[in-house]
Enzyme design. Structure first.
Site, PDB file in Angstrom:
ATOM      1  N   ASP A  34       0.833  -1.222   0.000  1.00 38.30           N
ATOM      2  CA  ASP A  34       0.000   0.000   0.000  1.00 38.30           C
ATOM      3  C   ASP A  34       0.860   1.262   0.000  1.00 38.30           C
ATOM      4  O   ASP A  34       0.365   2.365   0.211  1.00 38.30           O
ATOM      5  CB  ASP A  34      -0.939   0.012   1.205  1.00 38.30           C
ATOM      6  CG  ASP A  34      -0.179  -0.006   2.527  1.00 38.30           C
ATOM      7  OD1 ASP A  34       1.080  -0.008   2.506  1.00 38.30           O
ATOM      8  OD2 ASP A  34      -0.833  -0.003   3.590  1.00 38.30           O
ATOM      9  N   GLU A  36       3.095   2.220   2.169  1.00 37.65           N
ATOM     10  CA  GLU A  36       3.634   2.680   3.448  1.00 37.65           C
ATOM     11  C   GLU A  36       5.070   2.176   3.572  1.00 37.65           C
ATOM     12  O   GLU A  36       5.443   1.163   2.976  1.00 37.65           O
ATOM     13  CB  GLU A  36       2.781   2.157   4.615  1.00 37.65           C
ATOM     14  CG  GLU A  36       1.473   2.907   4.725  1.00 37.65           C
ATOM     15  CD  GLU A  36       0.630   2.488   5.911  1.00 37.65           C
ATOM     16  OE1 GLU A  36       1.007   1.525   6.612  1.00 37.65           O
ATOM     17  OE2 GLU A  36      -0.419   3.109   6.124  1.00 37.65           O
ATOM     18  N   ARG A 112      12.465  25.612  -0.491  1.00 34.57           N
ATOM     19  CA  ARG A 112      12.116  26.890  -1.127  1.00 34.57           C
ATOM     20  C   ARG A 112      10.941  27.601  -0.481  1.00 34.57           C
ATOM     21  O   ARG A 112      10.743  28.782  -0.693  1.00 34.57           O
ATOM     22  CB  ARG A 112      11.863  26.674  -2.626  1.00 34.57           C
ATOM     23  CG  ARG A 112      13.164  26.470  -3.379  1.00 34.57           C
ATOM     24  CD  ARG A 112      12.924  26.262  -4.843  1.00 34.57           C
ATOM     25  NE  ARG A 112      12.236  25.001  -5.080  1.00 34.57           N
ATOM     26  CZ  ARG A 112      11.860  24.574  -6.277  1.00 34.57           C
ATOM     27  NH1 ARG A 112      12.094  25.327  -7.337  1.00 34.57           N
ATOM     28  NH2 ARG A 112      11.267  23.410  -6.424  1.00 34.57           N
ATOM     29  N   GLN A 113      10.144  26.886   0.308  1.00 33.87           N
ATOM     30  CA  GLN A 113       9.066  27.574   1.051  1.00 33.87           C
ATOM     31  C   GLN A 113       9.700  28.053   2.354  1.00 33.87           C
ATOM     32  O   GLN A 113       9.456  27.527   3.438  1.00 33.87           O
ATOM     33  CB  GLN A 113       7.890  26.610   1.295  1.00 33.87           C
ATOM     34  CG  GLN A 113       6.679  27.226   1.998  1.00 33.87           C
ATOM     35  CD  GLN A 113       5.805  28.102   1.092  1.00 33.87           C
ATOM     36  OE1 GLN A 113       5.851  27.971  -0.129  1.00 33.87           O
ATOM     37  NE2 GLN A 113       5.043  29.009   1.675  1.00 33.87           N
ATOM     38  N   HIS A 145      18.668  25.786   0.147  1.00 31.36           N
ATOM     39  CA  HIS A 145      18.250  27.007  -0.548  1.00 31.36           C
ATOM     40  C   HIS A 145      18.406  28.251   0.332  1.00 31.36           C
ATOM     41  O   HIS A 145      18.913  29.274  -0.123  1.00 31.36           O
ATOM     42  CB  HIS A 145      16.797  26.841  -0.990  1.00 31.36           C
ATOM     43  CG  HIS A 145      16.268  28.022  -1.717  1.00 31.36           C
ATOM     44  ND1 HIS A 145      16.754  28.394  -2.944  1.00 31.36           N
ATOM     45  CD2 HIS A 145      15.319  28.938  -1.378  1.00 31.36           C
ATOM     46  CE1 HIS A 145      16.108  29.480  -3.349  1.00 31.36           C
ATOM     47  NE2 HIS A 145      15.245  29.816  -2.419  1.00 31.36           N
ATOM     48  N   ASP A 183      20.180  34.539 -10.070  1.00 25.24           N
ATOM     49  CA  ASP A 183      19.371  35.450  -9.239  1.00 25.24           C
ATOM     50  C   ASP A 183      20.185  35.817  -8.011  1.00 25.24           C
ATOM     51  O   ASP A 183      21.269  35.275  -7.772  1.00 25.24           O
ATOM     52  CB  ASP A 183      18.023  34.819  -8.851  1.00 25.24           C
ATOM     53  CG  ASP A 183      18.175  33.458  -8.200  1.00 25.24           C
ATOM     54  OD1 ASP A 183      19.186  33.253  -7.498  1.00 25.24           O
ATOM     55  OD2 ASP A 183      17.301  32.589  -8.387  1.00 25.24           O
ATOM     56  N   LYS A 206      16.244  38.391 -10.888  1.00 20.60           N
ATOM     57  CA  LYS A 206      15.129  37.560 -11.374  1.00 20.60           C
ATOM     58  C   LYS A 206      13.865  37.868 -10.576  1.00 20.60           C
ATOM     59  O   LYS A 206      13.928  38.111  -9.371  1.00 20.60           O
ATOM     60  CB  LYS A 206      15.517  36.086 -11.189  1.00 20.60           C
ATOM     61  CG  LYS A 206      14.450  35.096 -11.555  1.00 20.60           C
ATOM     62  CD  LYS A 206      14.933  33.666 -11.345  1.00 20.60           C
ATOM     63  CE  LYS A 206      14.532  33.125  -9.996  1.00 20.60           C
ATOM     64  NZ  LYS A 206      14.841  31.694  -9.814  1.00 20.60           N
ATOM     65  N   ARG A 208      10.127  35.998  -9.980  1.00 25.72           N
ATOM     66  CA  ARG A 208       9.302  34.829 -10.310  1.00 25.72           C
ATOM     67  C   ARG A 208       7.849  35.240 -10.345  1.00 25.72           C
ATOM     68  O   ARG A 208       7.318  35.764  -9.372  1.00 25.72           O
ATOM     69  CB  ARG A 208       9.527  33.700  -9.281  1.00 25.72           C
ATOM     70  CG  ARG A 208       8.794  32.425  -9.652  1.00 25.72           C
ATOM     71  CD  ARG A 208       9.160  31.271  -8.748  1.00 25.72           C
ATOM     72  NE  ARG A 208      10.448  30.671  -9.053  1.00 25.72           N
ATOM     73  CZ  ARG A 208      10.674  29.862 -10.063  1.00 25.72           C
ATOM     74  NH1 ARG A 208       9.703  29.556 -10.902  1.00 25.72           N
ATOM     75  NH2 ARG A 208      11.878  29.365 -10.259  1.00 25.72           N
ATOM     76  N   ASP A 232      23.580  27.459  -9.754  1.00 28.89           N
ATOM     77  CA  ASP A 232      22.400  27.661  -8.903  1.00 28.89           C
ATOM     78  C   ASP A 232      22.358  26.547  -7.864  1.00 28.89           C
ATOM     79  O   ASP A 232      23.018  25.517  -8.022  1.00 28.89           O
ATOM     80  CB  ASP A 232      21.134  27.624  -9.779  1.00 28.89           C
ATOM     81  CG  ASP A 232      20.003  28.469  -9.193  1.00 28.89           C
ATOM     82  OD1 ASP A 232      20.097  28.867  -8.020  1.00 28.89           O
ATOM     83  OD2 ASP A 232      19.023  28.709  -9.918  1.00 28.89           O
TER      84      ASP A 232
HETATM   85  C1  R5P Z   1      15.204  29.748  -6.658  1.00 32.29           C
HETATM   86  O1  R5P Z   1      15.420  30.832  -6.156  1.00 32.29           O
HETATM   87  C2  R5P Z   1      16.248  28.681  -6.828  1.00 32.29           C
HETATM   88  O2  R5P Z   1      17.514  29.102  -6.434  1.00 32.29           O
HETATM   89  C3  R5P Z   1      16.308  28.206  -8.259  1.00 32.29           C
HETATM   90  O3  R5P Z   1      16.744  29.261  -9.080  1.00 32.29           O
HETATM   91  C4  R5P Z   1      14.956  27.770  -8.729  1.00 32.29           C
HETATM   92  O4  R5P Z   1      14.311  27.041  -7.748  1.00 32.29           O
HETATM   93  C5  R5P Z   1      15.077  26.949  -9.982  1.00 32.29           C
HETATM   94  O5  R5P Z   1      13.779  26.569 -10.356  1.00 32.29           O
HETATM   95  P1  R5P Z   1      13.412  26.378 -11.852  1.00 32.29           P
HETATM   96  O6  R5P Z   1      14.413  25.448 -12.455  1.00 32.29           O
HETATM   97  O7  R5P Z   1      12.020  25.809 -11.803  1.00 32.29           O
HETATM   98  O8  R5P Z   1      13.423  27.746 -12.494  1.00 32.29           O
END
Ligand code: R5P
Length: 314
Positions: A34, A36, A112-113, A145, A183, A206, A208, A232
């Site tokens: 299942d 788990e 990222r959150q 991140h 960025d 950058k 988003r 990155d």
């Molecule tokens: C965001 O600030 C991260 O450092 C990456 O630049 C980002 O998460 C990359 O995501 P994606 O490939 O979807 O643009």
């Protein structure tokens, strides 16, 4: 010292073990029908993991690996705490061996959150970090991140970085003239690569718009005829890298490479990127066809730092 992992992290764990002259033990981790998770510490490694601090290598991505990591930490904690008797009364309980359960995370999901972008959201990265910290005595995390989410936890946390090794790899395969951060958030990581290999550095601004749409503020870079490597922390949809690559090619870059620690490459990103870039490089924090840089040396540096803290000194 013992370093343990589920089979899927055996490569990284074994490489760290080799660099540190430690012993790697494989743990059982599989899925019930299942879906788990089931984990178990083999009895023959009980003595080893009770004898010294133990390092568990485990990712918190995708979601089922958060559960697997927590179950493994709990199983290790029970063995180290001496709670090994099974439901039939087999195996008598032993003394608690104390602090020394360390979690090494190659890719920390939810990183990222890292803030409450809108009211009503959890700061997911911090929520996950807090849960993990409740189940171990120390954490090492690779190129997260946003490092801030690991601060003020109840256990010591040390950041590991693969940037020196990414730099060495880029020098060997591409000899870049310029390292570019796509960025502001990746300036720290990308500039570390530039510094390591002694080459020029710049960054883009950058914005988003949503998960799939990003916008770069135009910037005149002197890239005519140059080999540029964009660095990155992660590549997910590849949108960030593709936008930066378009700008670089328009401005005359002779070759564009992209390097990251975490190659997620979601939804066909790799296929799209391969058409536009001259090289794509990532570490082994996640399994993918471009994982060419070992994260073991970065982990080794950080683990030495963590293990030198008083809590873990033997
Ligand atoms: C965001 O600030 C991260 O450092 C990456 O630049 C980002 O998460 C990359 O995501 P994606 O490939 O979807 O643009």
């Amino acid at each position: 010292m013992p370093i343990v992992s589920a089979p899927k992290y055996e490569k990284i764990a074994r490489e760290i073990a080799t660099e540190m002259n430690w012993k790697h033990h494989q743990l059982e981790a599989r899925r019930f029908p299942d879906d788990e998770g089931y984990v178990r510490i083999p009895e023959e490694v009980f003595d080893s993991i009770r004898s010294e601090p133990v390092i568990l290598v485990s990712n918190t991505y995708p979601d089922n690996n958060i559960v697997e990591t927590l179950l493994l930490l709990n199983a290790l904690k029970d063995v180290r705490g001496g709670q090994i008797e099974d439901f039939r009364g087999i195996g008598e309980d032993l003394a608690d061996v104390g602090l020394g359960l360390i979690l090494a995370v190659p890719y920390f999901g939810y990183a990222r959150q890292d803030k409450r972008f809108q009211r009503g959201e959890p700061v997911s990265a911090y929520s996950i970090a807090r849960i993990l910290a409740q189940h171990c005595d120390g954490i090492v995390v690779l190129d997260i991140h946003e490092e801030k989410v690991m601060q003020s936890l109840e256990v010591p946390v040390i950041g590991a970085s693969a940037m020196p090794e990414i730099g060495q790899h880029l020098m060997a395969v591409a000899s870049p003239d310029l390292i570019l951060s796509p960025d502001k958030g990746a300036i720290g990581l990308a500039s570390a690569v530039a510094e390591h290999i002694g080459c020029e550095f710049s960054y883009l601004e950058k914005r988003r718009i949503d998960a799939h749409t990003i916008e770069h503020t135009p910037k005149n870079l002197d890239v005519n005829g140059k080999v540029v490597a964009i660095v990155d922390d992660m590549i997910s949809t590849g949108g960030t890298i593709r936008k930066a690559t378009e700008a670089l090619k328009r401005q005359g870059a002779s070759a564009v490479h992209a390097a990251c620690t975490h190659g997620l490459f979601t939804g066909g990103a790799l296929t799209r990127l391969e058409k536009e870039l001259d090289g794509i490089h990532s570490t082994d924090s996640l399994e993918n066809p471009r994982s060419v840089v070992s994260s073991a040396t970065g982990f080794t540096r950080a683990l030495k730092g963590l293990l030198s803290l008083d809590d873990f000194k033997q």
